[in-house]
Design an enzyme around this catalytic site. Structure first.
Site, short mmCIF file in Angstrom:
data_model
loop_
_atom_site.label_atom_id
_atom_site.label_comp_id
_atom_site.label_asym_id
_atom_site.label_seq_id
_atom_site.Cartn_x
_atom_site.Cartn_y
_atom_site.Cartn_z
N ASN A 210 0.85 -1.20 0.00
CA ASN A 210 0.00 0.00 0.00
C ASN A 210 0.88 1.24 0.00
OD1 ASN A 210 0.58 0.81 2.85
ND2 ASN A 210 -0.34 -1.19 3.22
N ASP A 279 -3.90 -6.37 4.86
CA ASP A 279 -4.91 -7.23 5.49
C ASP A 279 -4.94 -8.63 4.87
OD1 ASP A 279 -5.95 -5.50 7.45
OD2 ASP A 279 -6.99 -4.36 5.90
N LYS A 289 8.94 -16.78 -10.89
CA LYS A 289 8.25 -15.61 -11.45
C LYS A 289 7.03 -16.09 -12.28
CE LYS A 289 8.84 -11.60 -14.30
NZ LYS A 289 9.27 -11.30 -15.64
N PRO A 305 -1.81 -12.07 9.75
CA PRO A 305 -2.03 -12.02 11.20
C PRO A 305 -2.32 -10.59 11.65
CG PRO A 305 0.29 -12.45 10.70
CD PRO A 305 -0.45 -12.49 9.39
N ASP A 306 -3.17 -10.45 12.65
CA ASP A 306 -3.52 -9.14 13.19
C ASP A 306 -2.50 -8.80 14.28
OD1 ASP A 306 -4.57 -6.95 14.43
OD2 ASP A 306 -6.61 -7.73 14.57
N PHE A 323 -4.41 2.84 15.13
CA PHE A 323 -4.79 3.85 14.14
C PHE A 323 -5.99 3.30 13.38
CE2 PHE A 323 -1.94 7.52 13.46
CZ PHE A 323 -1.08 7.29 14.52
N LYS A 337 -13.54 0.06 16.31
CA LYS A 337 -12.20 -0.56 16.46
C LYS A 337 -11.72 -0.47 17.90
CE LYS A 337 -10.44 -0.42 11.86
NZ LYS A 337 -10.15 0.44 10.76
N LYS A 341 -11.17 -4.10 19.52
CA LYS A 341 -9.79 -4.53 19.79
C LYS A 341 -9.36 -4.23 21.23
CE LYS A 341 -8.13 -4.57 15.07
NZ LYS A 341 -6.95 -4.68 14.22
O1 PMT Z 1 2.76 5.95 6.65
P1 PMT Z 1 2.16 7.29 6.22
O2 PMT Z 1 2.31 7.55 4.75
O3 PMT Z 1 2.65 8.43 7.08
O4 PMT Z 1 0.56 7.22 6.46
C1 PMT Z 1 0.06 7.12 7.75
C2 PMT Z 1 -1.11 6.11 7.84
C3 PMT Z 1 -2.30 6.64 7.07
C4 PMT Z 1 -0.67 4.75 7.29
C5 PMT Z 1 -1.42 5.97 9.38
O5 PMT Z 1 -1.80 7.22 9.89
C6 PMT Z 1 -2.52 4.95 9.64
O6 PMT Z 1 -3.71 5.23 9.56
N1 PMT Z 1 -2.10 3.69 9.96
C7 PMT Z 1 -3.03 2.54 10.10
C8 PMT Z 1 -3.43 2.06 8.76
C9 PMT Z 1 -4.32 0.84 8.83
O7 PMT Z 1 -3.90 -0.21 8.48
O8 PMT Z 1 -5.48 1.05 9.41
P2 PMT Z 1 -6.62 -0.09 9.65
O9 PMT Z 1 -7.82 0.68 10.01
O10 PMT Z 1 -6.69 -1.02 8.48
O11 PMT Z 1 -6.06 -0.94 10.87
C10 PMT Z 1 -6.43 -0.72 12.23
C11 PMT Z 1 -5.26 -0.92 13.15
O12 PMT Z 1 -4.90 -2.31 13.19
C12 PMT Z 1 -4.03 -0.14 12.79
O13 PMT Z 1 -3.47 0.34 13.99
C13 PMT Z 1 -3.12 -1.19 12.15
O14 PMT Z 1 -1.73 -0.90 12.38
C14 PMT Z 1 -3.51 -2.45 12.89
N2 PMT Z 1 -3.40 -3.68 12.10
C15 PMT Z 1 -4.14 -3.87 10.98
C16 PMT Z 1 -4.03 -5.06 10.27
C17 PMT Z 1 -3.15 -6.06 10.73
N3 PMT Z 1 -3.02 -7.20 10.07
N4 PMT Z 1 -2.41 -5.84 11.83
C18 PMT Z 1 -2.52 -4.68 12.51
O15 PMT Z 1 -1.82 -4.48 13.53
#
Ligand code: PMT
Length: 402
Positions: A210, A279, A289, A305-306, A323, A337, A341
């Site tokens: 991403n 995700d 390849k 994994p989360d 976040f 969330k 969580k």
């Molecule tokens: O890196 P930059 O370019 O500065 O951009 C910043 C950002 C937009 C990436 C950052 O501010 C942000 O929002 N990060 C979280 C992005 C995200 O994956 O959000 P989510 O809503 O999908 O996930 C929720 C939370 O679970 C997040 O804290 C994420 O880190 C965590 N997560 C998600 C999936 C996973 N498999 N494991 C996780 O720990």
């Protein structure tokens, strides 16, 4: 700006073209309330006159080690005891070498040996001299002894070349000095931060990922370190240098991020999940390849994994900051969330709009917790990192974890 309240700063000026900038540094430090005593080397006096520093600091400039007139006042040992901070700006390659070797052939190097005050150096030299093996080794010796190395910055140099070797600007050096006085709400804490994207391989040359640049997570890590915490930053692939004083662990996939977090979560007081962890990942990455063909190609994806979920499940879990990257219904989705969580804080940002969120220098955060919220208005991510860390400090206090 934090006041230095009469802090006694011994400013060592050594002989480089950047010596002229030390005059502005004296002015900045005085403006912040410091008492500044300038000590110059012989070479520095070839660049700037002592009178300039005397006028700006309001103190006679010291330079001679064995001058009976100078030694009759505050002698060199007295001067070493007087200093609460020794700052050498600019610090030439020669002076760094003398400092590393423990030489005491002039007043400034003698003071550095005799003082118990912290020492900071702001190197300034030609970029090839900065990169030379001897200078690198000297800097490592100094760092190992706890000497703070400030900079150097990259850019155009007086010699007409360009590279790393410019002295940091006087304002930045003065800001470092005043920051030392700032409150350190996370002193004694360990903060674990994830940042950046993950890459999930499709085959040996392709991956799913991403647009995360890591800037948000790196800003949080830098702010936590400035707030006094020990910081471990688990980072996906980004083009950023580790912030000063932060221990960085580089990973590529969600699985690797999870394993790195598992290694460090035990000792963490705070976990901040700023990474944009993919995700989903290809269920069966190809060892070879994948060849182009006219046929439709279907990808089978499985959830990764989360990472945050794993930390949230720990029996003695750290203070948890997640976040939420949302394109709509920011508050509803973020609060969901928070609850699902079991987070202590969730920082929601709107993504998919230009100028903030992924891969932007600025952002805007709505932070939620049970029974409260705070808007952190649009600002550079470095500023938001500091504001979020200050809020984490407050909420830790409110939970009685201070
Ligand atoms: O890196 P930059 O370019 O500065 O951009 C910043 C950002 C937009 C990436 C950052 O501010 C942000 O929002 N990060 C979280 C992005 C995200 O994956 O959000 P989510 O809503 O999908 O996930 C929720 C939370 O679970 C997040 O804290 C994420 O880190 C965590 N997560 C998600 C999936 C996973 N498999 N494991 C996780 O720990």
């Amino acid at each position: 700006m934090v006041s230095l309240g009469g802090q006694r700063i011994l400013l060592g000026v050594t002989g480089g073209i950047a010596a002229y900038k030390a005059a502005a540094l004296v002015r900045e430090l005085k403006k912040a309330g410091a008492d500044v005593q300038v000590v110059m080397t012989d070479a520095a006096r070839a660049f700037v006159t002592p009178l300039t520093f005397q006028a700006l600091s309001g103190r006679p400039v010291r330079h001679a080690l064995l001058d009976p007139a100078e030694e009759s006042g505050l002698d060199h040992i007295g001067l070493a005891r007087w200093a609460e901070l020794v700052l050498i700006a600019p610090a030439t390659a020669d002076f760094l070498a003398r400092l590393a070797a423990g030489l005491a052939g002039d007043l400034l190097s003698t003071l550095c040996l005799a003082t118990t005050a912290p020492i900071a150096v702001a190197p300034a030299m030609n970029h090839r001299m900065w990169e030379a093996a001897a200078t690198r080794a000297n800097v490592e010796v100094l760092r190992g002894r706890g000497v703070q190395v400030l900079g150097p910055a990259e850019g155009d140099q007086a010699c007409g070349e360009s590279g790393a070797g410019r002295m940091l600007e006087p304002e930045a050096l003065a800001a470092w000095v005043t920051d030392r006085q700032a409150p350190r709400p996370l002193a004694g804490r360990t903060v674990l931060v994830t940042a950046g994207p993950t890459r999930e391989p499709l085959d040996p040359v392709r991956y799913l990922s991403n647009r995360s640049s890591g800037k948000m997570g790196y800003a949080v890590a830098a702010a936590a370190a400035r707030a006094g915490a020990r910081v471990v930053l688990v980072s996906g692939p980004v083009g950023l240098a580790a912030p000063e004083g932060v221990e960085q662990v580089s990973v590529e996939t969600a699985e690797e991020m999870l394993r790195a977090v598992q290694r460090h979560a035990g000792g963490a007081d705070v976990f901040v999940a700023a990474a944009a962890v993919a995700d989903y990942r290809p269920r069966e990455p190809s060892p070879r390849k994948v060849k182009r063909s006219a046929a439709l190609l279907n990808l089978a994806l499985e959830p990764t994994p989360d990472v945050l979920g794993w930390v949230a499940g720990l029996p003695r879990r750290p203070f948890l900051v997640g976040f939420a990257a949302e394109t709509e219904d920011l508050e509803t989705n973020a609060r969901r969330k928070l609850e699902r969580k079991g987070l202590d804080l969730v920082a929601a940002n709107r993504v998919g709009v230009p100028g903030t969120g992924f891969d932007a220098d600025e952002n805007e955060l709505d932070v939620y917790w049970e029974g409260g919220s705070r808007r952190l208005a649009r600002a550079p991510k470095t500023v938001l990192g500091r504001e979020l860390v200050a809020l984490i400090g407050e909420r830790l206090g409110a939970q009685g974890r201070a």
